[in-house]
Write a protein that holds these residues in place. Structure first.
Motif, PDB file in Angstrom:
ATOM      1  N   GLN A  58      -9.140  14.283  -6.756  1.00 60.36           N
ATOM      2  CA  GLN A  58      -9.610  12.998  -6.614  1.00 60.36           C
ATOM      3  C   GLN A  58     -10.080  12.461  -8.171  1.00 60.36           C
ATOM      4  O   GLN A  58      -9.295  11.948  -8.861  1.00 60.36           O
ATOM      5  CB  GLN A  58     -10.740  12.667  -5.547  1.00 60.36           C
ATOM      6  CG  GLN A  58     -10.168  12.469  -4.216  1.00 60.36           C
ATOM      7  CD  GLN A  58     -11.170  12.397  -3.196  1.00 60.36           C
ATOM      8  OE1 GLN A  58     -12.150  13.025  -2.990  1.00 60.36           O
ATOM      9  NE2 GLN A  58     -10.871  12.140  -2.062  1.00 60.36           N
ATOM     10  N   ARG A  59     -10.711  13.849  -8.770  1.00 57.64           N
ATOM     11  CA  ARG A  59     -10.693  13.677  -9.783  1.00 57.64           C
ATOM     12  C   ARG A  59      -9.253  13.829 -10.852  1.00 57.64           C
ATOM     13  O   ARG A  59      -9.079  12.822 -12.033  1.00 57.64           O
ATOM     14  CB  ARG A  59     -11.744  14.736 -10.562  1.00 57.64           C
ATOM     15  CG  ARG A  59     -13.184  14.448  -9.472  1.00 57.64           C
ATOM     16  CD  ARG A  59     -13.761  15.617  -9.586  1.00 57.64           C
ATOM     17  NE  ARG A  59     -14.267  15.556 -11.434  1.00 57.64           N
ATOM     18  CZ  ARG A  59     -14.441  15.171 -12.149  1.00 57.64           C
ATOM     19  NH1 ARG A  59     -15.642  14.870 -11.649  1.00 57.64           N
ATOM     20  NH2 ARG A  59     -15.090  15.965 -13.611  1.00 57.64           N
ATOM     21  N   ALA A 103      -5.598  11.590 -14.709  1.00 58.84           N
ATOM     22  CA  ALA A 103      -4.800  11.451 -15.376  1.00 58.84           C
ATOM     23  C   ALA A 103      -4.045  10.208 -15.007  1.00 58.84           C
ATOM     24  O   ALA A 103      -3.079   8.956 -16.210  1.00 58.84           O
ATOM     25  CB  ALA A 103      -3.448  11.780 -13.568  1.00 58.84           C
ATOM     26  N   SER A 104      -4.357   8.930 -14.261  1.00 55.24           N
ATOM     27  CA  SER A 104      -4.544   7.285 -14.480  1.00 55.24           C
ATOM     28  C   SER A 104      -4.747   6.828 -15.745  1.00 55.24           C
ATOM     29  O   SER A 104      -4.345   5.916 -16.785  1.00 55.24           O
ATOM     30  CB  SER A 104      -5.248   6.570 -12.932  1.00 55.24           C
ATOM     31  OG  SER A 104      -5.145   5.111 -13.219  1.00 55.24           O
ATOM     32  N   SER A 105      -5.489   7.582 -16.450  1.00 52.37           N
ATOM     33  CA  SER A 105      -6.432   6.821 -17.415  1.00 52.37           C
ATOM     34  C   SER A 105      -5.588   7.551 -18.812  1.00 52.37           C
ATOM     35  O   SER A 105      -4.899   7.262 -19.554  1.00 52.37           O
ATOM     36  CB  SER A 105      -7.656   7.572 -17.689  1.00 52.37           C
ATOM     37  OG  SER A 105      -8.621   6.600 -16.601  1.00 52.37           O
ATOM     38  N   GLY A 129       0.155  -1.154   0.024  1.00 57.76           N
ATOM     39  CA  GLY A 129      -0.116  -0.043  -0.003  1.00 57.76           C
ATOM     40  C   GLY A 129       0.550   1.424  -0.174  1.00 57.76           C
ATOM     41  O   GLY A 129       1.800   1.192   0.318  1.00 57.76           O
ATOM     42  N   VAL A 130       0.281   2.855   0.335  1.00 64.50           N
ATOM     43  CA  VAL A 130       0.978   3.759   0.097  1.00 64.50           C
ATOM     44  C   VAL A 130       1.918   3.999   1.430  1.00 64.50           C
ATOM     45  O   VAL A 130       0.435   3.884   2.413  1.00 64.50           O
ATOM     46  CB  VAL A 130       0.123   4.594  -0.480  1.00 64.50           C
ATOM     47  CG1 VAL A 130       0.268   5.862  -0.452  1.00 64.50           C
ATOM     48  CG2 VAL A 130      -0.571   4.334  -2.112  1.00 64.50           C
ATOM     49  N   THR A 131       2.401   4.176   1.446  1.00 59.20           N
ATOM     50  CA  THR A 131       3.727   4.225   2.767  1.00 59.20           C
ATOM     51  C   THR A 131       3.558   5.658   3.473  1.00 59.20           C
ATOM     52  O   THR A 131       3.075   6.647   2.419  1.00 59.20           O
ATOM     53  CB  THR A 131       4.481   4.072   3.163  1.00 59.20           C
ATOM     54  OG1 THR A 131       4.979   4.663   2.529  1.00 59.20           O
ATOM     55  CG2 THR A 131       4.961   2.023   2.804  1.00 59.20           C
ATOM     56  N   GLY A 145      -0.544   4.052  -9.915  1.00 60.77           N
ATOM     57  CA  GLY A 145      -1.653   4.181 -10.998  1.00 60.77           C
ATOM     58  C   GLY A 145      -3.336   4.050 -11.388  1.00 60.77           C
ATOM     59  O   GLY A 145      -3.431   4.520 -12.891  1.00 60.77           O
ATOM     60  N   ASP A 146      -3.044   3.129 -10.261  1.00 61.56           N
ATOM     61  CA  ASP A 146      -4.943   3.090 -10.674  1.00 61.56           C
ATOM     62  C   ASP A 146      -5.661   4.134 -10.818  1.00 61.56           C
ATOM     63  O   ASP A 146      -7.041   3.877 -10.162  1.00 61.56           O
ATOM     64  CB  ASP A 146      -4.926   1.045  -9.631  1.00 61.56           C
ATOM     65  CG  ASP A 146      -5.454   1.824  -8.256  1.00 61.56           C
ATOM     66  OD1 ASP A 146      -4.515   2.890  -7.843  1.00 61.56           O
ATOM     67  OD2 ASP A 146      -5.636   0.660  -7.352  1.00 61.56           O
ATOM     68  N   GLY A 147      -5.307   5.776 -10.217  1.00 59.83           N
ATOM     69  CA  GLY A 147      -6.359   6.854  -9.987  1.00 59.83           C
ATOM     70  C   GLY A 147      -6.338   7.202  -8.404  1.00 59.83           C
ATOM     71  O   GLY A 147      -7.370   7.740  -8.378  1.00 59.83           O
ATOM     72  N   PHE A 148      -5.534   7.020  -8.025  1.00 56.36           N
ATOM     73  CA  PHE A 148      -5.715   7.334  -6.307  1.00 56.36           C
ATOM     74  C   PHE A 148      -4.891   7.967  -5.759  1.00 56.36           C
ATOM     75  O   PHE A 148      -4.274   7.987  -5.713  1.00 56.36           O
ATOM     76  CB  PHE A 148      -5.838   5.702  -4.726  1.00 56.36           C
ATOM     77  CG  PHE A 148      -7.366   5.848  -5.863  1.00 56.36           C
ATOM     78  CD1 PHE A 148      -7.913   5.417  -4.737  1.00 56.36           C
ATOM     79  CD2 PHE A 148      -7.301   3.941  -6.483  1.00 56.36           C
ATOM     80  CE1 PHE A 148      -9.349   4.697  -5.573  1.00 56.36           C
ATOM     81  CE2 PHE A 148      -8.078   2.912  -6.453  1.00 56.36           C
ATOM     82  CZ  PHE A 148      -8.939   3.820  -6.146  1.00 56.36           C
TER      83      PHE A 148
END
Length: 127
Positions: A49-50, A55-57, A2-4, A33-36
């Motif tokens: 968040q948007r 950006a991930s897409s 996860g994100v640390t 990379g999955d957009g979070f």
């Protein structure tokens, strides 16, 4: 993995540095990379968040286009607009894909944004 908190702190530091160092930058969003959204900084009114999800897409589309064209691994995508541009740059932190999105107005210099964003990607990738 996860994100640390260490990654969040480094991402926040890089986002703030880009926003402060480059004239014309409106917002910086660093995301998985999955957009979070991991970290953001800037002067503009954007929803991190948007932007993270979009950006991930954009990064994924860049990867597909570069693969289809036989250009190798995609490192960045640039979108030019009437009122500025957005740069999405790929990074990898300990096996986790990241994207750095910089939104800039027309007074920002594209080369300077690309150079600084690539440096941030190297920093995130080597930590």
């Amino acid at each position: 993995m996860g994100v640390t908190e260490a990654l969040r702190a480094l991402a926040r530091q890089e986002a703030e540095a880009i926003a402060q160092d480059i004239s014309g930058v409106r917002a910086v969003v660093i995301a998985t990379g999955d957009g979070f959204d991991i970290a953001s900084a800037g002067r503009g009114a954007v929803d991190p968040q948007r932007i993270a999800a979009l950006a991930s897409s954009m990064s994924a589309i860049g990867a597909v286009v570069s693969a289809e064209a036989g250009l190798g691994r995609s490192t960045s995508v640039t979108v030019g607009t009437d009122d500025g541009f957005a740069v999405v740059h790929a990074a990898t932190h300990r096996g986790m894909d990241l994207v750095i999105n910089v939104i800039a107005g027309p007074d920002a210099l594209l080369g300077q944004v690309n150079y600084r964003t690539a440096a941030a990607a190297r920093s995130l990738s080597s930590a």
